[in-house]
Design a protein around this motif. Sequence first.
Motif, PDB file in Angstrom:
ATOM      1  N   UNK A  53       0.867  -1.174   0.000  1.00 41.03           N
ATOM      2  CA  UNK A  53       0.000   0.000   0.000  1.00 41.03           C
ATOM      3  C   UNK A  53       0.909   1.231   0.000  1.00 41.03           C
ATOM      4  N   UNK A  54       0.597   2.272  -0.760  1.00 38.80           N
ATOM      5  CA  UNK A  54       1.481   3.455  -0.822  1.00 38.80           C
ATOM      6  C   UNK A  54       1.677   4.085   0.563  1.00 38.80           C
ATOM      7  N   UNK A  55       2.887   3.956   1.097  1.00 36.85           N
ATOM      8  CA  UNK A  55       3.147   4.381   2.478  1.00 36.85           C
ATOM      9  C   UNK A  55       3.074   5.887   2.671  1.00 36.85           C
ATOM     10  N   UNK A  56       3.342   6.663   1.641  1.00 39.21           N
ATOM     11  CA  UNK A  56       3.213   8.122   1.775  1.00 39.21           C
ATOM     12  C   UNK A  56       1.750   8.515   1.978  1.00 39.21           C
ATOM     13  N   UNK A  57       0.876   7.864   1.238  1.00 36.23           N
ATOM     14  CA  UNK A  57      -0.559   8.121   1.417  1.00 36.23           C
ATOM     15  C   UNK A  57      -0.992   7.663   2.803  1.00 36.23           C
ATOM     16  N   UNK A  58      -0.512   6.497   3.216  1.00 31.41           N
ATOM     17  CA  UNK A  58      -0.843   5.970   4.531  1.00 31.41           C
ATOM     18  C   UNK A  58      -0.371   6.913   5.632  1.00 31.41           C
ATOM     19  N   UNK A  59       0.833   7.482   5.475  1.00 27.07           N
ATOM     20  CA  UNK A  59       1.370   8.412   6.486  1.00 27.07           C
ATOM     21  C   UNK A  59       0.458   9.629   6.641  1.00 27.07           C
ATOM     22  N   UNK A  60      -0.044  10.145   5.545  1.00 25.40           N
ATOM     23  CA  UNK A  60      -0.954  11.299   5.609  1.00 25.40           C
ATOM     24  C   UNK A  60      -2.244  10.906   6.323  1.00 25.40           C
ATOM     25  N   UNK A  61      -2.783   9.746   5.970  1.00 23.07           N
ATOM     26  CA  UNK A  61      -4.010   9.269   6.618  1.00 23.07           C
ATOM     27  C   UNK A  61      -3.810   9.079   8.119  1.00 23.07           C
ATOM     28  N   UNK A  62      -2.713   8.417   8.495  1.00 15.73           N
ATOM     29  CA  UNK A  62      -2.468   8.164   9.917  1.00 15.73           C
ATOM     30  C   UNK A  62      -2.234   9.456  10.683  1.00 15.73           C
ATOM     31  N   UNK A  63      -1.566  10.430  10.069  1.00 17.44           N
ATOM     32  CA  UNK A  63      -1.376  11.732  10.723  1.00 17.44           C
ATOM     33  C   UNK A  63      -2.737  12.359  11.016  1.00 17.44           C
ATOM     34  N   UNK A  64      -3.647  12.238  10.083  1.00 17.46           N
ATOM     35  CA  UNK A  64      -4.992  12.777  10.282  1.00 17.46           C
ATOM     36  C   UNK A  64      -5.726  11.988  11.377  1.00 17.46           C
ATOM     37  N   UNK A  65      -5.641  10.649  11.320  1.00 14.08           N
ATOM     38  CA  UNK A  65      -6.352   9.829  12.307  1.00 14.08           C
ATOM     39  C   UNK A  65      -5.788  10.025  13.717  1.00 14.08           C
ATOM     40  N   UNK A  66      -4.504  10.312  13.815  1.00 16.07           N
ATOM     41  CA  UNK A  66      -3.858  10.472  15.128  1.00 16.07           C
ATOM     42  C   UNK A  66      -3.928  11.893  15.669  1.00 16.07           C
TER      43      UNK A  66
END
Length: 186
Positions: A53-66
């Motif tokens: 899964x594209x980790x850069x996209x995941x990092x943005x999502x997790x930053x938002x979720x956290x």
Amino acid sequence: GKGSVDAVYDAGIHDAIMQRRGLTNVSNLVDIKKCFERVNHQRVVDRSAAVDFPLRILAVCLAMYRSARCIVVEQACAGMVVTNNGIGAGCSMATYVLRATLALDLLNFVCEILVTSSRFVYRFSVYVDDLMCQVAARDPRIAGFRAASVTIQLIKLFNDIIRLPLAPDKFQLTASDPVAADTAML
């Protein structure tokens, strides 16, 4: 992501295809309890990386979720809360993040099932916070029994390993043959 209308449509298409092949199809749509609230962020990272899964996209999502958030009810605001669990159900990426998190475990599960019983047709799909399990076989009783058996195994997998419990009391079963439906409900 795919919603409940997609689930019904996909199940109908799959059912028609299986009937043309002379097979009885049983579909079971099971709810994942409090799915988006319970997803562990570290598990999201580990599992998503394993399926590319594209980790850069995941990092943005997790930053938002956290990020810190608060609940506002009728102009009253609760204190700020930061969490390491949960993904935003309203987020446009939430269903993709959830699928990436579940993909490896479901793939391993399917491989185990195929080793033990390759004479059936299996199909697994995630729709928002629901899991669709479909089983097809020539004999309606066997299709129903196998669908029930696989659903029980999925409940165990999600409860014990993935730690996202399925709600066996919140499911929708459909079958192309009434005998299969009766057998699956036992």
